[in-house]
Design a protein around this motif. Structure first.
Motif, PDB file in Angstrom:
ATOM      1  N   ASP A 123       0.808  -1.211   0.000  1.00  0.00           N
ATOM      2  CA  ASP A 123       0.000   0.000   0.000  1.00  0.00           C
ATOM      3  C   ASP A 123       0.848   1.271   0.000  1.00  0.00           C
ATOM      4  O   ASP A 123       0.293   2.378   0.028  1.00  0.00           O
ATOM      5  CB  ASP A 123      -0.921   0.018   1.234  1.00  0.00           C
ATOM      6  CG  ASP A 123      -1.997  -1.053   1.160  1.00  0.00           C
ATOM      7  OD1 ASP A 123      -2.454  -1.354   0.037  1.00  0.00           O
ATOM      8  OD2 ASP A 123      -2.373  -1.598   2.208  1.00  0.00           O
ATOM      9  N   HIS A 124       2.166   1.112  -0.024  1.00  0.00           N
ATOM     10  CA  HIS A 124       3.016   2.298  -0.044  1.00  0.00           C
ATOM     11  C   HIS A 124       2.731   3.084  -1.315  1.00  0.00           C
ATOM     12  O   HIS A 124       2.654   2.515  -2.402  1.00  0.00           O
ATOM     13  CB  HIS A 124       4.500   1.897   0.003  1.00  0.00           C
ATOM     14  CG  HIS A 124       5.414   3.038   0.315  1.00  0.00           C
ATOM     15  ND1 HIS A 124       5.657   4.063  -0.583  1.00  0.00           N
ATOM     16  CD2 HIS A 124       6.130   3.337   1.428  1.00  0.00           C
ATOM     17  CE1 HIS A 124       6.489   4.929  -0.033  1.00  0.00           C
ATOM     18  NE2 HIS A 124       6.791   4.524   1.179  1.00  0.00           N
ATOM     19  N   PRO A 125       2.560   4.409  -1.214  1.00  0.00           N
ATOM     20  CA  PRO A 125       2.192   5.196  -2.406  1.00  0.00           C
ATOM     21  C   PRO A 125       3.223   5.125  -3.525  1.00  0.00           C
ATOM     22  O   PRO A 125       2.870   5.327  -4.693  1.00  0.00           O
ATOM     23  CB  PRO A 125       2.060   6.620  -1.860  1.00  0.00           C
ATOM     24  CG  PRO A 125       2.815   6.636  -0.568  1.00  0.00           C
ATOM     25  CD  PRO A 125       2.657   5.257  -0.009  1.00  0.00           C
ATOM     26  N   ALA A 126       4.467   4.828  -3.209  1.00  0.00           N
ATOM     27  CA  ALA A 126       5.486   4.749  -4.259  1.00  0.00           C
ATOM     28  C   ALA A 126       5.335   3.506  -5.121  1.00  0.00           C
ATOM     29  O   ALA A 126       5.824   3.486  -6.253  1.00  0.00           O
ATOM     30  CB  ALA A 126       6.885   4.779  -3.635  1.00  0.00           C
ATOM     31  N   ARG A 127       4.656   2.484  -4.598  1.00  0.00           N
ATOM     32  CA  ARG A 127       4.506   1.255  -5.388  1.00  0.00           C
ATOM     33  C   ARG A 127       3.733   1.531  -6.676  1.00  0.00           C
ATOM     34  O   ARG A 127       4.023   0.949  -7.713  1.00  0.00           O
ATOM     35  CB  ARG A 127       3.811   0.170  -4.553  1.00  0.00           C
ATOM     36  CG  ARG A 127       4.619  -0.352  -3.381  1.00  0.00           C
ATOM     37  CD  ARG A 127       5.697  -1.312  -3.802  1.00  0.00           C
ATOM     38  NE  ARG A 127       5.166  -2.551  -4.280  1.00  0.00           N
ATOM     39  CZ  ARG A 127       5.231  -3.721  -3.625  1.00  0.00           C
ATOM     40  NH1 ARG A 127       5.830  -3.773  -2.444  1.00  0.00           N
ATOM     41  NH2 ARG A 127       4.725  -4.818  -4.133  1.00  0.00           N
ATOM     42  N   ALA A 128       2.768   2.424  -6.616  1.00  0.00           N
ATOM     43  CA  ALA A 128       2.003   2.765  -7.823  1.00  0.00           C
ATOM     44  C   ALA A 128       2.878   3.471  -8.839  1.00  0.00           C
ATOM     45  O   ALA A 128       2.736   3.264 -10.051  1.00  0.00           O
ATOM     46  CB  ALA A 128       0.808   3.647  -7.453  1.00  0.00           C
ATOM     47  N   VAL A 129       3.810   4.302  -8.375  1.00  0.00           N
ATOM     48  CA  VAL A 129       4.727   5.003  -9.276  1.00  0.00           C
ATOM     49  C   VAL A 129       5.637   3.993  -9.978  1.00  0.00           C
ATOM     50  O   VAL A 129       5.904   4.103 -11.176  1.00  0.00           O
ATOM     51  CB  VAL A 129       5.576   6.035  -8.505  1.00  0.00           C
ATOM     52  CG1 VAL A 129       6.510   6.777  -9.453  1.00  0.00           C
ATOM     53  CG2 VAL A 129       4.680   7.012  -7.764  1.00  0.00           C
ATOM     54  N   ILE A 130       6.110   3.009  -9.223  1.00  0.00           N
ATOM     55  CA  ILE A 130       6.980   1.976  -9.782  1.00  0.00           C
ATOM     56  C   ILE A 130       6.240   1.196 -10.872  1.00  0.00           C
ATOM     57  O   ILE A 130       6.765   0.997 -11.979  1.00  0.00           O
ATOM     58  CB  ILE A 130       7.459   1.024  -8.663  1.00  0.00           C
ATOM     59  CG1 ILE A 130       8.330   1.785  -7.664  1.00  0.00           C
ATOM     60  CG2 ILE A 130       8.200  -0.170  -9.253  1.00  0.00           C
ATOM     61  CD1 ILE A 130       8.561   1.039  -6.361  1.00  0.00           C
ATOM     62  N   THR A 131       5.025   0.763 -10.568  1.00  0.00           N
ATOM     63  CA  THR A 131       4.234   0.004 -11.540  1.00  0.00           C
ATOM     64  C   THR A 131       3.942   0.843 -12.778  1.00  0.00           C
ATOM     65  O   THR A 131       4.044   0.363 -13.915  1.00  0.00           O
ATOM     66  CB  THR A 131       2.913  -0.452 -10.896  1.00  0.00           C
ATOM     67  OG1 THR A 131       3.206  -1.276  -9.756  1.00  0.00           O
ATOM     68  CG2 THR A 131       2.061  -1.240 -11.888  1.00  0.00           C
ATOM     69  N   GLU A 132       3.588   2.102 -12.556  1.00  0.00           N
ATOM     70  CA  GLU A 132       3.294   3.004 -13.675  1.00  0.00           C
ATOM     71  C   GLU A 132       4.518   3.148 -14.588  1.00  0.00           C
ATOM     72  O   GLU A 132       4.389   3.139 -15.824  1.00  0.00           O
ATOM     73  CB  GLU A 132       2.887   4.360 -13.129  1.00  0.00           C
ATOM     74  CG  GLU A 132       2.599   5.420 -14.179  1.00  0.00           C
ATOM     75  CD  GLU A 132       2.342   6.778 -13.554  1.00  0.00           C
ATOM     76  OE1 GLU A 132       2.818   7.789 -14.116  1.00  0.00           O
ATOM     77  OE2 GLU A 132       1.679   6.827 -12.499  1.00  0.00           O
ATOM     78  N   HIS A 133       5.690   3.288 -13.986  1.00  0.00           N
ATOM     79  CA  HIS A 133       6.917   3.441 -14.777  1.00  0.00           C
ATOM     80  C   HIS A 133       7.155   2.208 -15.645  1.00  0.00           C
ATOM     81  O   HIS A 133       7.435   2.330 -16.849  1.00  0.00           O
ATOM     82  CB  HIS A 133       8.112   3.652 -13.842  1.00  0.00           C
ATOM     83  CG  HIS A 133       9.428   3.545 -14.526  1.00  0.00           C
ATOM     84  ND1 HIS A 133       9.966   4.568 -15.293  1.00  0.00           N
ATOM     85  CD2 HIS A 133      10.326   2.513 -14.601  1.00  0.00           C
ATOM     86  CE1 HIS A 133      11.132   4.182 -15.795  1.00  0.00           C
ATOM     87  NE2 HIS A 133      11.373   2.951 -15.385  1.00  0.00           N
ATOM     88  N   LYS A 134       7.066   1.033 -15.046  1.00  0.00           N
ATOM     89  CA  LYS A 134       7.340  -0.193 -15.796  1.00  0.00           C
ATOM     90  C   LYS A 134       6.316  -0.424 -16.904  1.00  0.00           C
ATOM     91  O   LYS A 134       6.668  -0.855 -18.017  1.00  0.00           O
ATOM     92  CB  LYS A 134       7.382  -1.399 -14.847  1.00  0.00           C
ATOM     93  CG  LYS A 134       8.552  -1.374 -13.873  1.00  0.00           C
ATOM     94  CD  LYS A 134       9.885  -1.339 -14.597  1.00  0.00           C
ATOM     95  CE  LYS A 134      11.060  -1.362 -13.646  1.00  0.00           C
ATOM     96  NZ  LYS A 134      12.363  -1.252 -14.343  1.00  0.00           N
ATOM     97  N   HIS A 135       5.058  -0.098 -16.628  1.00  0.00           N
ATOM     98  CA  HIS A 135       4.029  -0.232 -17.665  1.00  0.00           C
ATOM     99  C   HIS A 135       4.275   0.761 -18.795  1.00  0.00           C
ATOM    100  O   HIS A 135       4.069   0.426 -19.965  1.00  0.00           O
ATOM    101  CB  HIS A 135       2.636  -0.025 -17.063  1.00  0.00           C
ATOM    102  CG  HIS A 135       2.085  -1.236 -16.382  1.00  0.00           C
ATOM    103  ND1 HIS A 135       1.785  -2.396 -17.050  1.00  0.00           N
ATOM    104  CD2 HIS A 135       1.799  -1.468 -15.079  1.00  0.00           C
ATOM    105  CE1 HIS A 135       1.317  -3.300 -16.206  1.00  0.00           C
ATOM    106  NE2 HIS A 135       1.330  -2.765 -15.001  1.00  0.00           N
TER     107      HIS A 135
END
Length: 198
Positions: A123-135
């Protein structure tokens, strides 16, 4: 309330110093190893200023990764524009861009993979940034593969994404010399092209 940006959308001078400093420390020493005290001291600001600008360490991590994502996108796209013309050439030039990026003070591999390993909380907010970058990376490759009329462009995008990720690992560990060149040759095969990567 965090106030990370001016009305014009630019970082304030203090916020910029904090972000640059945090980016260097997080990447070089690890996110979990660096506290806000260390960032504030290295940036020459108070903890209060850091919290005023970013709100929390978690939000500073998010800002660090978003900044790195933007810088990688800009680097990649500018490199492709300068060194390639056709979509096929741009797909292959991606590996040259990555090799050059890693030569410019990015020896510890992918910052997003490193951050993902450190931030175990899903649930860490940075996890969404990481996923967004890779996608984004994978989807950008898919777009180029479609433009290049590659055979099975979605499959090609998947394979090239895997190759890019592999390069960051083996090159950061000094396992394979010229890893990007080897990956570029494999990518050329996936595209049914010839390359003379040296």
């Amino acid at each position: 309330m965090p106030r990370p940006r001016t009305p014009e959308g630019e970082l304030t001078p203090a916020a910029k110093r904090i972000l640059v400093t945090a980016g260097e420390l997080f990447y070089e020493q690890g996110i979990n190893a660096i506290g806000v005290e260390a960032v504030a001291e290295a940036a020459g600001v108070t903890k209060k200023t850091l919290y005023d600008r970013f709100g929390s360490k978690d939000q500073l991590i998010v800002a660090y990764l978003r900044d790195r994502d933007q810088r990688w996108r800009k680097w990649w796209q500018e490199h492709l524009e300068q060194h390639a013309t056709t979509p096929s050439e741009k797909l292959l030039a991606t590996f040259d861009a990555l090799a050059e990026w890693m030569r410019h003070n990015h020896p510890r591999g992918c910052a997003f993979v490193n951050a993902h390993a450190e931030l175990a909380d899903t649930d860490h907010p940075a996890r969404a940034v990481i996923t967004e970058h890779k996608h984004w990376v994978r989807n950008h490759l898919a777009s180029l593969a479609h433009e290049a009329d590659a055979p099975e462009p979605e499959r090609v995008a998947d394979e090239l994404t895997i190759l890019l990720e592999g390069v960051t690992v083996v090159q950061s560990l000094s396992v394979i010399e010229q890893a990007a060149d080897s990956a570029k040759r494999l990518a050329a095969r996936a595209l049914d092209l010839e390359t003379t990567a040296d």
